[in-house]
Write a protein that holds these residues in place. Structure first.
Motif, PDB file in Angstrom:
ATOM      1  N   ASP A  20       0.856  -1.181   0.000  1.00 56.83           N
ATOM      2  CA  ASP A  20       0.000   0.000   0.000  1.00 56.83           C
ATOM      3  C   ASP A  20       0.896   1.237   0.000  1.00 56.83           C
ATOM      4  O   ASP A  20       1.858   1.320   0.764  1.00 56.83           O
ATOM      5  CB  ASP A  20      -0.903  -0.011   1.237  1.00 56.83           C
ATOM      6  CG  ASP A  20      -1.932   1.116   1.218  1.00 56.83           C
ATOM      7  OD1 ASP A  20      -2.166   1.707   0.145  1.00 56.83           O
ATOM      8  OD2 ASP A  20      -2.483   1.414   2.287  1.00 56.83           O
ATOM      9  N   ASP A  26      -0.147   1.495  -9.430  1.00 58.97           N
ATOM     10  CA  ASP A  26      -1.305   0.886  -8.763  1.00 58.97           C
ATOM     11  C   ASP A  26      -0.846   0.161  -7.504  1.00 58.97           C
ATOM     12  O   ASP A  26      -0.329  -0.957  -7.580  1.00 58.97           O
ATOM     13  CB  ASP A  26      -2.009  -0.087  -9.716  1.00 58.97           C
ATOM     14  CG  ASP A  26      -3.291  -0.656  -9.130  1.00 58.97           C
ATOM     15  OD1 ASP A  26      -3.788  -0.104  -8.121  1.00 58.97           O
ATOM     16  OD2 ASP A  26      -3.802  -1.649  -9.682  1.00 58.97           O
ATOM     17  N   LEU A  28      -1.534  -1.519  -3.567  1.00 60.54           N
ATOM     18  CA  LEU A  28      -2.527  -2.456  -3.037  1.00 60.54           C
ATOM     19  C   LEU A  28      -3.337  -1.767  -1.952  1.00 60.54           C
ATOM     20  O   LEU A  28      -2.789  -1.340  -0.939  1.00 60.54           O
ATOM     21  CB  LEU A  28      -1.826  -3.694  -2.480  1.00 60.54           C
ATOM     22  CG  LEU A  28      -2.726  -4.819  -1.957  1.00 60.54           C
ATOM     23  CD1 LEU A  28      -3.537  -5.432  -3.090  1.00 60.54           C
ATOM     24  CD2 LEU A  28      -1.882  -5.896  -1.272  1.00 60.54           C
ATOM     25  N   GLU A  29      -4.629  -1.669  -2.149  1.00 59.74           N
ATOM     26  CA  GLU A  29      -5.498  -0.967  -1.206  1.00 59.74           C
ATOM     27  C   GLU A  29      -6.039  -1.929  -0.143  1.00 59.74           C
ATOM     28  O   GLU A  29      -6.231  -3.122  -0.403  1.00 59.74           O
ATOM     29  CB  GLU A  29      -6.674  -0.326  -1.948  1.00 59.74           C
ATOM     30  CG  GLU A  29      -6.269   0.724  -2.970  1.00 59.74           C
ATOM     31  CD  GLU A  29      -5.670   1.952  -2.322  1.00 59.74           C
ATOM     32  OE1 GLU A  29      -5.986   2.218  -1.131  1.00 59.74           O
ATOM     33  OE2 GLU A  29      -4.878   2.644  -2.976  1.00 59.74           O
ATOM     34  N   GLU A  32      -8.759  -4.337  -0.932  1.00 61.38           N
ATOM     35  CA  GLU A  32      -8.446  -5.403  -1.879  1.00 61.38           C
ATOM     36  C   GLU A  32      -7.835  -6.632  -1.214  1.00 61.38           C
ATOM     37  O   GLU A  32      -7.471  -7.589  -1.910  1.00 61.38           O
ATOM     38  CB  GLU A  32      -7.473  -4.874  -2.943  1.00 61.38           C
ATOM     39  CG  GLU A  32      -8.038  -3.759  -3.809  1.00 61.38           C
ATOM     40  CD  GLU A  32      -7.023  -3.229  -4.793  1.00 61.38           C
ATOM     41  OE1 GLU A  32      -7.294  -3.274  -6.007  1.00 61.38           O
ATOM     42  OE2 GLU A  32      -5.937  -2.777  -4.342  1.00 61.38           O
ATOM     43  N   ASP A  77      -7.653 -13.229   0.135  1.00 58.49           N
ATOM     44  CA  ASP A  77      -7.722 -12.724  -1.232  1.00 58.49           C
ATOM     45  C   ASP A  77      -6.825 -11.507  -1.359  1.00 58.49           C
ATOM     46  O   ASP A  77      -6.828 -10.627  -0.482  1.00 58.49           O
ATOM     47  CB  ASP A  77      -9.151 -12.327  -1.602  1.00 58.49           C
ATOM     48  CG  ASP A  77     -10.033 -13.530  -1.913  1.00 58.49           C
ATOM     49  OD1 ASP A  77      -9.487 -14.634  -2.097  1.00 58.49           O
ATOM     50  OD2 ASP A  77     -11.265 -13.356  -1.953  1.00 58.49           O
ATOM     51  N   GLY A  79      -5.837  -8.419  -4.069  1.00 54.50           N
ATOM     52  CA  GLY A  79      -6.274  -7.755  -5.284  1.00 54.50           C
ATOM     53  C   GLY A  79      -5.131  -7.263  -6.147  1.00 54.50           C
ATOM     54  O   GLY A  79      -3.947  -7.489  -5.865  1.00 54.50           O
ATOM     55  N   GLN A  80      -5.487  -6.546  -7.198  1.00 50.25           N
ATOM     56  CA  GLN A  80      -4.503  -6.112  -8.184  1.00 50.25           C
ATOM     57  C   GLN A  80      -3.558  -5.038  -7.645  1.00 50.25           C
ATOM     58  O   GLN A  80      -3.955  -4.178  -6.863  1.00 50.25           O
ATOM     59  CB  GLN A  80      -5.212  -5.589  -9.427  1.00 50.25           C
ATOM     60  CG  GLN A  80      -5.879  -6.679 -10.247  1.00 50.25           C
ATOM     61  CD  GLN A  80      -6.478  -6.132 -11.527  1.00 50.25           C
ATOM     62  OE1 GLN A  80      -7.089  -5.069 -11.547  1.00 50.25           O
ATOM     63  NE2 GLN A  80      -6.299  -6.866 -12.604  1.00 50.25           N
ATOM     64  N   SER A 140     -13.605 -14.288 -11.587  1.00 48.09           N
ATOM     65  CA  SER A 140     -13.226 -13.200 -10.674  1.00 48.09           C
ATOM     66  C   SER A 140     -11.742 -13.253 -10.323  1.00 48.09           C
ATOM     67  O   SER A 140     -11.152 -12.248  -9.910  1.00 48.09           O
ATOM     68  CB  SER A 140     -14.064 -13.257  -9.392  1.00 48.09           C
ATOM     69  OG  SER A 140     -13.709 -14.372  -8.593  1.00 48.09           O
ATOM     70  N   TRP A 143      -8.727 -10.846 -11.566  1.00 43.85           N
ATOM     71  CA  TRP A 143      -8.284  -9.612 -10.920  1.00 43.85           C
ATOM     72  C   TRP A 143      -8.054  -9.759  -9.414  1.00 43.85           C
ATOM     73  O   TRP A 143      -7.800  -8.788  -8.733  1.00 43.85           O
ATOM     74  CB  TRP A 143      -9.256  -8.461 -11.201  1.00 43.85           C
ATOM     75  CG  TRP A 143     -10.686  -8.752 -10.829  1.00 43.85           C
ATOM     76  CD1 TRP A 143     -11.260  -8.624  -9.602  1.00 43.85           C
ATOM     77  CD2 TRP A 143     -11.731  -9.213 -11.699  1.00 43.85           C
ATOM     78  NE1 TRP A 143     -12.582  -8.979  -9.642  1.00 43.85           N
ATOM     79  CE2 TRP A 143     -12.905  -9.341 -10.925  1.00 43.85           C
ATOM     80  CE3 TRP A 143     -11.783  -9.531 -13.065  1.00 43.85           C
ATOM     81  CZ2 TRP A 143     -14.112  -9.768 -11.473  1.00 43.85           C
ATOM     82  CZ3 TRP A 143     -12.987  -9.971 -13.607  1.00 43.85           C
ATOM     83  CH2 TRP A 143     -14.131 -10.076 -12.801  1.00 43.85           C
ATOM     84  N   HIS A 144      -8.135 -10.948  -8.904  1.00 42.08           N
ATOM     85  CA  HIS A 144      -7.677 -11.181  -7.530  1.00 42.08           C
ATOM     86  C   HIS A 144      -7.177 -12.615  -7.411  1.00 42.08           C
ATOM     87  O   HIS A 144      -7.603 -13.496  -8.162  1.00 42.08           O
ATOM     88  CB  HIS A 144      -8.780 -10.891  -6.498  1.00 42.08           C
ATOM     89  CG  HIS A 144      -9.713 -12.026  -6.247  1.00 42.08           C
ATOM     90  ND1 HIS A 144     -10.868 -12.243  -6.985  1.00 42.08           N
ATOM     91  CD2 HIS A 144      -9.677 -13.025  -5.321  1.00 42.08           C
ATOM     92  CE1 HIS A 144     -11.506 -13.305  -6.530  1.00 42.08           C
ATOM     93  NE2 HIS A 144     -10.801 -13.807  -5.522  1.00 42.08           N
TER      94      HIS A 144
END
Length: 290
Positions: A20, A26, A28-29, A32, A77, A79-80, A140, A143-144
């Motif tokens: 993050d 981009d 990592l939030e 996500e 999980d 995320g992108q 799905s 993107w994760h």
């Protein structure tokens, strides 16, 4: 109700701490990186005992899962992301492929991972399954990436960060100062035990040069020996031993010869665990004096 266990929360925190707000287009939030499924989620590793379903694959397919079923979720999980480090772009896809490669090589810090559902290219969805049950997943996962952990490991509270720490180290986002107290103690013990061999044995001499950042001529080199180098050596050693174990040797001499042929003195020194390092040092010293 299903809860997020402390060891997966620690893993989530590790990833967000380093990915993050990382440099790149981009990061990592927090939204996500998830552990517990939403309230409608039923069945699978994102669910604890209150949400599993009849014949849930995350319970019935492994005795490790049956024995470890609690209210804790056992999945993460991710995320992108696309961050810049080490002079290159590091993305969810490259991260996932790296993790799968470590699992396929049976690295020691992957033993608690049941499966990884991911996309290597943002289009095709694949699944690495330690039990060999499945090979794909739903769209799905373009993107994760989904990580499932055997439930007994989550129940036992085992630290799931080492594999991910290695990844962050490999891309240059985690430095030696981020070592845990246990890792610092481990290195201190190894250093103390192996440096006593300096002057008596080539392994000790090589180790001391590595620790001081010198080559065989005594000249300084860039980058002292550290946790990252040690981890890479141990991983390579683990992979060599796994490959060796798959071969059909008919006698112990052939096994020993096969192991030694694939090892360098540096790898031997790096691989000595703290529990036996002093014993090895003492025995080598005794033989050299005799």
């Amino acid at each position: 109700m299903t809860r997020a266990p402390a060891n997966l929360l620690a893993l989530r925190s590790l990833l967000l701490t380093h990915l993050d707000n990382a440099p790149g287009p981009d990061d990592l939030e927090p939204a996500e990186v998830g552990i517990v499924g939403d309230p409608a989620h039923r069945g699978g590793y994102h669910c604890g005992s209150d949400r599993v379903v009849a014949n849930d694959y995350s319970v019935v397919e492994s005795p490790r899962d049956r024995a470890g079923l609690t209210l804790d979720a056992a999945a993460l999980d991710v995320g992108q992301f696309d961050v810049r480090s080490g002079g290159r772009s590091n993305t969810l896809s490259s991260f996932s492929v790296w993790c799968v490669a470590q699992c396929a090589a049976n690295a020691a810090d992957t033993q608690d991972i049941r499966e990884i559902i991911y996309s290597p290219d943002g289009t095709t969805v694949k699944r690495w399954d330690r039990l060999g049950k499945r090979t794909t997943g739903d769209s799905s996962h373009r993107w994760h990436t989904h990580f499932s952990f055997f439930r007994d490991a989550i129940k036992a509270g085992r630290d799931q960060r080492p594999l991910f720490r290695r990844y962050l180290s490999s891309i240059g986002l985690l430095e030696d100062d981020d070592m845990t107290p246990q890792e610092h103690n481990w290195l201190a013990t190894v250093h103390k035990n192996l440096t006593v061999l300096d002057g008596r044995n080539p392994i000790g001499q090589i180790y001391t040069r590595m620790a001081e950042g010198r080559d065989e001529t005594g000249a300084s080199v860039t980058g002292n020996w550290n946790l990252r180098a040690m981890t890479a050596q141990l991983t390579d050693l683990q992979n060599k031993l796994n490959a060796l174990a798959a071969k059909d040797f008919t006698d112990e001499a052939a096994i020993v010869q096969g192991v030694l042929a694939g090892l360098t003195p540096e790898e031997i020194a790096a691989a000595i665990p703290p529990t036996i390092a002093q014993q090895v040092a003492d025995e080598l010293a005794r033989r050299l004096v005799a």
